[in-house]
Design a protein around this motif. Sequence first.
Motif, short mmCIF file in Angstrom:
data_model
loop_
_atom_site.label_atom_id
_atom_site.label_comp_id
_atom_site.label_asym_id
_atom_site.label_seq_id
_atom_site.Cartn_x
_atom_site.Cartn_y
_atom_site.Cartn_z
N ARG A 5 29.24 6.42 -32.09
CA ARG A 5 28.95 6.34 -30.66
C ARG A 5 30.24 6.15 -29.86
O ARG A 5 30.45 6.78 -28.83
CB ARG A 5 27.98 5.20 -30.39
CG ARG A 5 27.51 5.12 -28.94
CD ARG A 5 26.36 4.14 -28.75
NE ARG A 5 26.77 2.77 -29.02
CZ ARG A 5 26.36 2.07 -30.08
NH1 ARG A 5 25.55 2.62 -30.99
NH2 ARG A 5 26.75 0.82 -30.26
N ARG A 8 32.10 9.43 -29.72
CA ARG A 8 31.50 10.33 -28.72
C ARG A 8 31.90 9.91 -27.30
O ARG A 8 32.20 10.75 -26.45
CB ARG A 8 29.97 10.33 -28.85
CG ARG A 8 29.45 11.13 -30.03
CD ARG A 8 27.97 11.43 -29.86
NE ARG A 8 27.18 10.21 -29.81
CZ ARG A 8 26.63 9.62 -30.85
NH1 ARG A 8 26.79 10.15 -32.06
NH2 ARG A 8 25.91 8.52 -30.72
N ASP A 9 31.90 8.60 -27.06
CA ASP A 9 32.27 8.08 -25.74
C ASP A 9 33.70 8.47 -25.36
O ASP A 9 33.99 8.79 -24.21
CB ASP A 9 32.12 6.56 -25.69
CG ASP A 9 30.67 6.12 -25.70
OD1 ASP A 9 29.79 6.97 -25.45
OD2 ASP A 9 30.41 4.94 -25.97
N LYS A 12 33.81 12.16 -24.40
CA LYS A 12 33.27 12.33 -23.04
C LYS A 12 34.28 11.87 -21.99
O LYS A 12 34.47 12.50 -20.95
CB LYS A 12 31.97 11.54 -22.90
CG LYS A 12 30.79 12.13 -23.66
CD LYS A 12 29.55 11.26 -23.51
CE LYS A 12 28.38 11.83 -24.31
NZ LYS A 12 27.19 10.93 -24.23
N GLN A 13 34.96 10.74 -22.31
CA GLN A 13 35.97 10.20 -21.39
C GLN A 13 37.11 11.20 -21.23
O GLN A 13 37.63 11.40 -20.12
CB GLN A 13 36.48 8.87 -21.95
CG GLN A 13 37.30 8.05 -20.97
CD GLN A 13 37.74 6.72 -21.59
OE1 GLN A 13 37.31 6.32 -22.66
NE2 GLN A 13 38.64 6.03 -20.90
N TYR A 14 37.50 11.84 -22.34
CA TYR A 14 38.58 12.83 -22.30
C TYR A 14 38.16 14.06 -21.48
O TYR A 14 38.92 14.55 -20.64
CB TYR A 14 38.96 13.25 -23.72
CG TYR A 14 39.95 14.38 -23.79
CD1 TYR A 14 41.19 14.32 -23.13
CD2 TYR A 14 39.66 15.54 -24.52
CE1 TYR A 14 42.09 15.36 -23.20
CE2 TYR A 14 40.57 16.59 -24.60
CZ TYR A 14 41.78 16.49 -23.93
OH TYR A 14 42.68 17.52 -24.00
N LEU A 15 36.93 14.54 -21.72
CA LEU A 15 36.44 15.71 -20.99
C LEU A 15 36.39 15.43 -19.48
O LEU A 15 36.73 16.30 -18.68
CB LEU A 15 35.05 16.10 -21.49
CG LEU A 15 34.98 16.64 -22.92
CD1 LEU A 15 33.54 16.89 -23.32
CD2 LEU A 15 35.81 17.91 -23.07
N ASP A 16 36.00 14.22 -19.12
CA ASP A 16 35.98 13.86 -17.70
C ASP A 16 37.40 13.84 -17.12
O ASP A 16 37.63 14.24 -15.98
CB ASP A 16 35.32 12.49 -17.51
CG ASP A 16 33.81 12.54 -17.72
OD1 ASP A 16 33.24 13.64 -17.63
OD2 ASP A 16 33.22 11.47 -17.99
N PRO A 21 33.68 18.58 -18.20
CA PRO A 21 32.58 17.89 -18.89
C PRO A 21 31.65 18.82 -19.67
O PRO A 21 30.96 18.39 -20.58
CB PRO A 21 31.84 17.18 -17.75
CG PRO A 21 32.16 17.99 -16.53
CD PRO A 21 33.56 18.48 -16.74
N ASN A 22 31.64 20.11 -19.30
CA ASN A 22 30.73 21.07 -19.95
C ASN A 22 31.51 22.18 -20.66
O ASN A 22 31.09 23.34 -20.65
CB ASN A 22 29.78 21.68 -18.91
CG ASN A 22 28.92 20.62 -18.24
OD1 ASN A 22 28.31 19.80 -18.93
ND2 ASN A 22 28.87 20.63 -16.92
N TYR A 36 43.82 15.77 -26.56
CA TYR A 36 42.89 14.68 -26.92
C TYR A 36 43.63 13.55 -27.62
O TYR A 36 43.40 12.37 -27.34
CB TYR A 36 41.78 15.24 -27.81
CG TYR A 36 40.78 14.21 -28.26
CD1 TYR A 36 40.04 13.47 -27.33
CD2 TYR A 36 40.55 13.98 -29.62
CE1 TYR A 36 39.11 12.53 -27.74
CE2 TYR A 36 39.63 13.05 -30.03
CZ TYR A 36 38.91 12.32 -29.10
OH TYR A 36 37.99 11.38 -29.52
#
Length: 273
Positions: A5, A8-9, A12-16, A21-22, A36
């Motif tokens: 988890r 994954r967080d 997501k933080q990196y994509l933001d 994000p998508n 990354y």
Amino acid sequence: MRSKRNARDRVKQYLDSIYKPNILLKEVDKEFCKGYIAFLRTCTFNNGKKTLSSTTCRIFVNRLTAALSLAVNEGLIERNPFKLEQKEKPKKDSAMREFLTIEEIKQVMATPCRYDIVKSAFLFSCFTGLRYSDIKSLTWDEVHKAADGKTLYIEHKQVKTKNMVTIPLSAEALKWMPKQSKNHEQVFYQLKITHTTVEVLLAEWMAEAGIQKHITYHCSRHTAATLLLTLGADLYTVSKILGHRSIKTTEIYAKIMDKKKLGTVNLVNYMFS
């Protein structure tokens, strides 16, 4: 699992942070992966109070690498872009390993633990260097009497490495060993709680003892190594007791002791000026 988890967080933080994000799988390339890694080295959590250790960065990178390998196997992408050169990957932490000093061992000995068997198992590991998995699997038929007819020793196949270790049992180790039962039974059969619960109990116990270090069960192994070196044992002997495949692993503890000695000597700086 919590580790998955958390991994994954961080993704997501990196994509933001890169405003994607998508992002599509086909857009994940080598530059994305290197970005990354750079992100993991600098990102914070707990409201900006903490950063990730090198070891944690490596774990998160391995998680993403495994996910992308699965994507390759399922035909979603042609190749894994995270197949980086070794020098591009986060390095292992080679620095300080937390351990208890002789005085701190005395402190925890004198402090009650909410679960007595946790205290006994931890201190037994401090005097033998056994990992938690080996404490759980140790049986009475692996405890033998030496040729002198007095000394007891353990001959045990390590769960993690499958290496055999032979560990003489000191009087201090024997103090924390449960009373013998049937030969095939586990020595610490009363240790029936989960590893997670053990770590919670350890944290409570250390706090009660006034120990401010972050002590996990594995720190008992570090304690055993540094204790033996403090008392004058040589690296070869310590490596054999701990079951290290290479003496280079044991040398890490010698470096820790050298730093500790240097810090101690520096305490007198300017004391007499």
